[in-house]
Write a protein that holds these residues in place. Structure first.
Motif, PDB file in Angstrom:
ATOM      1  N   ASP A 113       0.862  -1.188   0.000  1.00 21.40           N
ATOM      2  CA  ASP A 113       0.000   0.000   0.000  1.00 21.40           C
ATOM      3  C   ASP A 113       0.893   1.231   0.000  1.00 21.40           C
ATOM      4  OD1 ASP A 113      -1.785   2.070   0.439  1.00 21.40           O
ATOM      5  OD2 ASP A 113      -2.753   1.147   2.176  1.00 21.40           O
ATOM      6  N   GLY A 114       1.013   1.854  -1.132  1.00 20.40           N
ATOM      7  CA  GLY A 114       1.897   3.007  -1.281  1.00 20.40           C
ATOM      8  C   GLY A 114       1.529   4.195  -0.411  1.00 20.40           C
ATOM      9  N   ARG A 115       0.302   4.228   0.091  1.00 18.71           N
ATOM     10  CA  ARG A 115      -0.112   5.347   0.942  1.00 18.71           C
ATOM     11  C   ARG A 115       0.189   5.105   2.411  1.00 18.71           C
ATOM     12  NH1 ARG A 115      -6.115   4.861  -0.112  1.00 18.71           N
ATOM     13  NH2 ARG A 115      -5.387   2.728  -0.034  1.00 18.71           N
ATOM     14  N   ALA A 116       0.507   3.872   2.774  1.00 14.02           N
ATOM     15  CA  ALA A 116       0.656   3.499   4.181  1.00 14.02           C
ATOM     16  C   ALA A 116       2.128   3.437   4.594  1.00 14.02           C
ATOM     17  CB  ALA A 116      -0.007   2.155   4.442  1.00 14.02           C
ATOM     18  N   ALA A 117       2.349   3.637   5.873  1.00 15.53           N
ATOM     19  CA  ALA A 117       3.696   3.520   6.445  1.00 15.53           C
ATOM     20  C   ALA A 117       3.769   2.265   7.304  1.00 15.53           C
ATOM     21  CB  ALA A 117       4.014   4.744   7.295  1.00 15.53           C
ATOM     22  N   LEU A 118       4.943   1.673   7.309  1.00 16.41           N
ATOM     23  CA  LEU A 118       5.207   0.495   8.127  1.00 16.41           C
ATOM     24  C   LEU A 118       6.194   0.909   9.216  1.00 16.41           C
ATOM     25  CD1 LEU A 118       4.307  -2.491   7.824  1.00 16.41           C
ATOM     26  CD2 LEU A 118       6.482  -2.907   6.694  1.00 16.41           C
ATOM     27  N   LEU A 119       5.881   0.583  10.469  1.00 15.15           N
ATOM     28  CA  LEU A 119       6.810   0.828  11.571  1.00 15.15           C
ATOM     29  C   LEU A 119       7.571  -0.456  11.831  1.00 15.15           C
ATOM     30  CD1 LEU A 119       4.565   2.891  14.032  1.00 15.15           C
ATOM     31  CD2 LEU A 119       6.031   3.700  12.173  1.00 15.15           C
TER      32      LEU A 119
END
Length: 178
Positions: A113-119
């Motif tokens: 998902d290009g809009r989401a960030a992964l921590l």
């Protein structure tokens, strides 16, 4: 820090007495409940804060690290962290920014998902949260200040309050792994 001397009366019981004396009988029990829970939260948070201080962690920072450490891959989408910690996205974002700045987590693009960030938990973040968890277990969680039976009863009562407020549906006996 020295513990203050106990007061000669319970100020929350006195507040309830005042509520009743002023004719607010329908609200007196609720006021006593709310202020008692809020005071208990202050007492517990003070113990947690004192335990986490040597690790330069707030409880919010600790929770994000612990949640990531519990996940299978040591990473979660930011939206999952927000949902599981039940806090506002802005709070998690600012907490995550401080953890990134300190090298305890990394922020990466979500692979699907290009809009989401992964921590993503770093090795130093994993080491820190493990040490902090050992301290919390020893100094706070193993002896929270109530008997096992009282603690279990209180957790059950608060769970009913949380469920009725919409925090969760009926829980499964064992939560699924992250």
């Amino acid at each position: 820090m020295a513990r203050p001397r106990p007061l000669p009366i319970d100020p929350l019981a006195e507040a309830k007495r005042q509520w009743l004396a002023h004719g607010w009988t329908d609200a007196a029990d609720g006021m006593a409940l709310v202020t008692s829970v809020m005071r208990a939260q202050q007492l517990l948070l003070a113990r947690v804060d004192a335990t986490l201080k040597p690790f330069a962690l707030s409880f919010a920072r600790y929770e994000v690290l612990r949640l990531l450490a519990f996940s299978r891959a040591g990473s979660l989408p930011l939206s999952s962290v927000v949902a599981r910690l039940q806090v506002h996205p802005t709070t998690v974002t600012s907490t995550a920014e401080r953890l990134v700045r300190d090298g305890l987590i990394a922020r990466e693009p979500h692979p699907h998902d290009g809009r989401a960030a992964l921590l993503v938990l770093t090795e130093s973040g994993r080491e820190l949260v493990e040490r902090a968890t050992q301290a919390l277990n020893a100094d706070v969680f193993a002896q929270p200040g109530l008997s096992r039976d009282d603690a279990a009863e209180l957790v059950a009562i608060v769970a009913r309050l949380r469920k009725d407020a919409g925090d969760f549906a009926d829980p499964r006996p064992q939560p699924e792994a992250l």
